[in-house]
Write a protein that holds these residues in place. Structure first.
Motif, PDB file in Angstrom:
ATOM      1  N   SER A 109       0.856  -1.370   0.225  1.00  9.79           N
ATOM      2  CA  SER A 109       0.032   0.022   0.180  1.00  9.79           C
ATOM      3  C   SER A 109       0.919   1.469  -0.182  1.00  9.79           C
ATOM      4  N   LEU A 110       2.009   1.158   0.684  1.00 11.53           N
ATOM      5  CA  LEU A 110       2.956   2.353   0.829  1.00 11.53           C
ATOM      6  C   LEU A 110       4.067   1.997  -0.069  1.00 11.53           C
ATOM      7  N   PRO A 111       4.492   3.004  -0.884  1.00 12.93           N
ATOM      8  CA  PRO A 111       5.709   2.757  -1.694  1.00 12.93           C
ATOM      9  C   PRO A 111       6.977   3.595  -0.728  1.00 12.93           C
ATOM     10  N   HIS A 112       6.831   3.853   0.558  1.00 12.37           N
ATOM     11  CA  HIS A 112       7.812   4.562   0.981  1.00 12.37           C
ATOM     12  C   HIS A 112       8.381   3.676   2.158  1.00 12.37           C
ATOM     13  N   ILE A 113       8.098   2.302   2.055  1.00 15.11           N
ATOM     14  CA  ILE A 113       8.793   1.589   2.934  1.00 15.11           C
ATOM     15  C   ILE A 113       9.972   0.860   2.151  1.00 15.11           C
ATOM     16  N   SER A 114      11.132   0.534   3.165  1.00 16.25           N
ATOM     17  CA  SER A 114      12.240   0.135   2.619  1.00 16.25           C
ATOM     18  C   SER A 114      12.178  -1.487   1.907  1.00 16.25           C
ATOM     19  N   PRO A 258      -8.575   5.746   1.825  1.00 21.55           N
ATOM     20  CA  PRO A 258      -9.094   4.437   2.495  1.00 21.55           C
ATOM     21  C   PRO A 258      -9.812   5.102   3.690  1.00 21.55           C
ATOM     22  N   LEU A 259      -9.367   5.985   4.365  1.00 19.77           N
ATOM     23  CA  LEU A 259      -9.948   6.382   5.552  1.00 19.77           C
ATOM     24  C   LEU A 259     -11.010   7.662   5.275  1.00 19.77           C
ATOM     25  N   PRO A 260     -12.316   7.156   5.670  1.00 15.98           N
ATOM     26  CA  PRO A 260     -13.475   7.991   5.440  1.00 15.98           C
ATOM     27  C   PRO A 260     -13.084   9.340   5.460  1.00 15.98           C
ATOM     28  N   GLY A 261     -13.597  10.380   4.645  1.00 17.65           N
ATOM     29  CA  GLY A 261     -13.637  11.744   5.024  1.00 17.65           C
ATOM     30  C   GLY A 261     -12.311  12.337   4.816  1.00 17.65           C
ATOM     31  N   VAL A 262     -11.459  11.661   4.499  1.00 12.78           N
ATOM     32  CA  VAL A 262     -10.033  11.973   4.535  1.00 12.78           C
ATOM     33  C   VAL A 262      -9.550  12.731   2.957  1.00 12.78           C
ATOM     34  N   ASP A 263      -9.131  13.706   2.685  1.00 16.57           N
ATOM     35  CA  ASP A 263      -8.633  14.274   1.352  1.00 16.57           C
ATOM     36  C   ASP A 263      -7.901  13.189   0.625  1.00 16.57           C
ATOM     37  N   PRO A 264      -8.507  12.905  -0.615  1.00 21.60           N
ATOM     38  CA  PRO A 264      -7.703  11.840  -1.166  1.00 21.60           C
ATOM     39  C   PRO A 264      -6.619  12.239  -2.114  1.00 21.60           C
ATOM     40  N   ALA A 266      -3.582  12.509  -1.443  1.00 17.11           N
ATOM     41  CA  ALA A 266      -2.172  11.681  -1.148  1.00 17.11           C
ATOM     42  C   ALA A 266      -2.523  10.296  -1.985  1.00 17.11           C
ATOM     43  N   THR A 267      -3.490   9.968  -2.426  1.00 19.15           N
ATOM     44  CA  THR A 267      -3.740   8.588  -3.026  1.00 19.15           C
ATOM     45  C   THR A 267      -3.562   8.535  -4.403  1.00 19.15           C
ATOM     46  N   THR A 268      -3.031   7.366  -5.109  1.00 16.03           N
ATOM     47  CA  THR A 268      -2.783   7.120  -6.392  1.00 16.03           C
ATOM     48  C   THR A 268      -3.990   7.315  -7.288  1.00 16.03           C
ATOM     49  N   SER A 282       0.356   0.906  -5.444  1.00 18.81           N
ATOM     50  CA  SER A 282       0.373   1.473  -4.294  1.00 18.81           C
ATOM     51  C   SER A 282      -1.110   2.214  -4.063  1.00 18.81           C
ATOM     52  N   HIS A 283      -1.499   2.166  -3.015  1.00 22.07           N
ATOM     53  CA  HIS A 283      -2.712   3.313  -2.485  1.00 22.07           C
ATOM     54  C   HIS A 283      -2.112   4.768  -2.367  1.00 22.07           C
ATOM     55  N   PHE A 284      -0.979   5.101  -2.030  1.00 23.34           N
ATOM     56  CA  PHE A 284      -0.451   6.157  -1.628  1.00 23.34           C
ATOM     57  C   PHE A 284       0.740   6.644  -2.905  1.00 23.34           C
ATOM     58  N   ARG A 285       0.773   7.900  -3.192  1.00 20.90           N
ATOM     59  CA  ARG A 285       1.736   8.416  -3.933  1.00 20.90           C
ATOM     60  C   ARG A 285       3.153   8.565  -3.187  1.00 20.90           C
ATOM     61  N   LEU A 286       4.379   8.288  -3.764  1.00 21.98           N
ATOM     62  CA  LEU A 286       5.830   8.414  -2.974  1.00 21.98           C
ATOM     63  C   LEU A 286       5.755   9.815  -2.365  1.00 21.98           C
ATOM     64  N   GLU A 287       5.311  10.904  -3.469  1.00 26.53           N
ATOM     65  CA  GLU A 287       5.872  12.201  -3.048  1.00 26.53           C
ATOM     66  C   GLU A 287       4.969  12.751  -1.971  1.00 26.53           C
ATOM     67  N   PHE A 288       3.722  12.094  -1.286  1.00 25.91           N
ATOM     68  CA  PHE A 288       3.054  12.464  -0.135  1.00 25.91           C
ATOM     69  C   PHE A 288       3.292  11.587   1.017  1.00 25.91           C
ATOM     70  N   THR A 289       3.316  12.103   2.141  1.00 30.57           N
ATOM     71  CA  THR A 289       3.274  11.483   3.227  1.00 30.57           C
ATOM     72  C   THR A 289       1.914  10.933   3.368  1.00 30.57           C
ATOM     73  N   PRO A 290       1.445   9.645   3.710  1.00 29.68           N
ATOM     74  CA  PRO A 290       0.043   9.326   3.354  1.00 29.68           C
ATOM     75  C   PRO A 290      -0.590   9.703   4.818  1.00 29.68           C
ATOM     76  N   SER A 291       0.188   9.992   6.037  1.00 30.87           N
ATOM     77  CA  SER A 291      -0.497  10.498   7.190  1.00 30.87           C
ATOM     78  C   SER A 291       0.413  10.889   7.902  1.00 30.87           C
ATOM     79  N   ALA A 292       0.197  11.331   9.058  1.00 24.95           N
ATOM     80  CA  ALA A 292       1.185  12.037  10.087  1.00 24.95           C
ATOM     81  C   ALA A 292       1.596  10.956  10.879  1.00 24.95           C
ATOM     82  N   GLY A 293       1.205   9.498  10.870  1.00 26.48           N
ATOM     83  CA  GLY A 293       1.827   8.688  11.371  1.00 26.48           C
ATOM     84  C   GLY A 293       1.028   8.411  12.867  1.00 26.48           C
ATOM     85  N   ASP A 294      -0.124   9.128  12.903  1.00 24.64           N
ATOM     86  CA  ASP A 294      -0.963   9.224  14.094  1.00 24.64           C
ATOM     87  C   ASP A 294      -1.698   8.094  14.145  1.00 24.64           C
ATOM     88  N   GLU A 295      -1.216   6.810  14.299  1.00 20.81           N
ATOM     89  CA  GLU A 295      -1.931   5.656  14.151  1.00 20.81           C
ATOM     90  C   GLU A 295      -1.329   4.393  14.816  1.00 20.81           C
TER      91      GLU A 295
END
Length: 427
Positions: A109-114, A258-264, A266-268, A282-295
């Protein structure tokens, strides 16, 4: 002191180092004390933890291109296998590959992982015929705690190779990963909204096989599956679900997150627009941070043959889990032969993105585990679970073989730490 990406874990390591060369890495590994590799920090538990030294290889230069096609003499086949720096992110590898006309068969889902971290924990994408990211590995270069650089490939080391890929970092520090590639391809992404549960369950196999990669999103207490994302290989029309009349699917005419009500944003790209594989899978674009990590995240993988029963069990738990959920995703994964992979048969995964309330999440997870483990569920190695190490190790038939392999690579146990230390001590 440093923390993981989500901020729910503070690592125990006394220091973190980023060796610039293999020689510097060898000095770290032979310097004594506990040591562990650290990837992009997208694990939500202490699988990568140590009370010694953390090593990141994202700045390592071994004198070769970061992304290098192998020749037949090196184990490649006309450019089909590529050797990559283990610290690269999948998004970086994908862009480099696409520029040469090659591709990976699947992405998470994330292209940001090593690459090394995702492979070591059996991270996966989705698709009935798509295996985990680790299954694309044809070879690894690993530096052991003794400073020895070893190359292990599927072709040359068939007896131990399946145990070295999903290794949880327990064998050494991976410096290169050799990945099988395919010709570059085009993907379109369409999203169906509010699919009735009765329809989804009755047509589960037809829905998940209707596209190259399919993901369903829910909070488990909703009257319908909120969204089903279909990622199809290039085609002119939306996917058709076998045996299901077109009017049973309502296609979204606006992009969704993927999260209801969130601006899309950052998604592909969605809405059936064709695009390169690495900009759709991937669900998310590499150039965007998909969330602030608050999860906080959990995930359980179980035999596909039990998918419907498991979904029904989770729906019964909807009132308990939904208040803590941001979203949950249902994905399918093909089988592989890797010892610590949870995909030893065709599988389904239930992924949970929780609110950043870990204490409350841990209070509800036993109910989830009591419902899913009897159906064959195993936890993702890098996500939050309340199963103890002895129970978790026992869920993997080859874990004793892996324990012996780890002792060969690391006889002094210097790579033990966190969850890995508990697992290797279990039993």
């Amino acid at each position: 002191m440093h923390r993981n990406w989500a901020g729910n874990l503070t690592y125990s390591a006394r220091s973190i180092v980023r060796p610039a060369s293999l020689e510097e890495l060898a000095d770290v590994l032979t310097g004594g004390g506990q040591v562990r590799a650290l990837g992009s920090r997208h694990s939500f538990n202490d699988v990568a933890d140590t009370d010694g030294v953390h090593v990141q290889v994202d700045g390592l230069d071994d004198g070769r291109p970061a992304v290098e096609p192998l020749t037949p003499d090196d184990g490649g086949a006309e450019g089909e296998v590529v050797s990559v720096n283990a610290g690269l992110r999948y998004g970086e590898v994908s862009r480099a590959l696409h520029a040469t006309g090659r591709a990976l068969g699947n992405l998470a889902s994330l292209p940001h992982i090593s690459v090394a971290g995702a492979v070591a924990t059996a991270t996966h994408g989705s698709g009935d015929t798509n295996q985990s990211l680790a299954s694309a590995v044809e070879g690894l270069e690993i530096m052991t705690p003794g400073g020895e650089l070893r190359r292990i490939t599927r072709a040359s080391d068939p007896d131990v190779f399946p145990g070295t890929v999903v290794s949880l970092g327990a064998l050494g520090v991976v410096t290169r990963v050799e990945l099988r590639t395919v010709p570059a391809y085009v993907v379109r992404q369409d999203v169906a909204a509010d699919v009735p549960w009765d329809t989804f369950l009755a047509s589960f196999d037809a829905i998940t096989s209707a596209a190259y990669s399919v993901s369903a999103f829910t909070s488990w207490d909703e009257p319908a599956v909120r969204h089903v994302w279909f990622k199809s290989l290039a085609r002119a029309d939306r996917p058709e679900v076998r045996g299901l009349a077109p009017e049973f699917l309502r296609w979204s005419d606006v992009p969704v997150h993927p999260l209801p009500g969130v601006d899309p944003s950052a998604t592909t790209e969605q809405l059936g627009v064709d695009g390169p594989w690495h900009e759709r899978l991937s669900h998310f674009r590499l150039e965007f941070t998909p969330s602030a990590g608050d999860e906080v995240q959990s995930e359980y993988l179980l035999p596909r043959r039990n998918a419907v029963a498991a979904i029904e069990a989770m729906r019964a738990l909807g009132p308990q889990v939904a208040p803590l959920l941001q979203t949950s995703e249902i994905r399918t994964v093909a089988a592989d032969d890797l010892w610590l992979s949870p995909f030893d048969e065709p599988s389904v995964g239930f992924h949970f993105t929780w609110l950043p309330r870990e204490e409350d999440v841990r209070a509800v997870l036993p109910a989830v585990e009591q419902a899913l483990v009897p159906l064959g569920a195993r936890p993702h190695w890098g996500k939050v679970s309340t199963l103890d190490a002895t129970t978790t190790a026992a869920l993997f038939p080859r874990f004793d073989d892996f324990r012996r392999l780890a002792a060969r690579f690391d006889p002094e146990g210097r790579l033990h730490g966190g969850l890995v230390g508990r697992l290797l001590a279990a039993g």
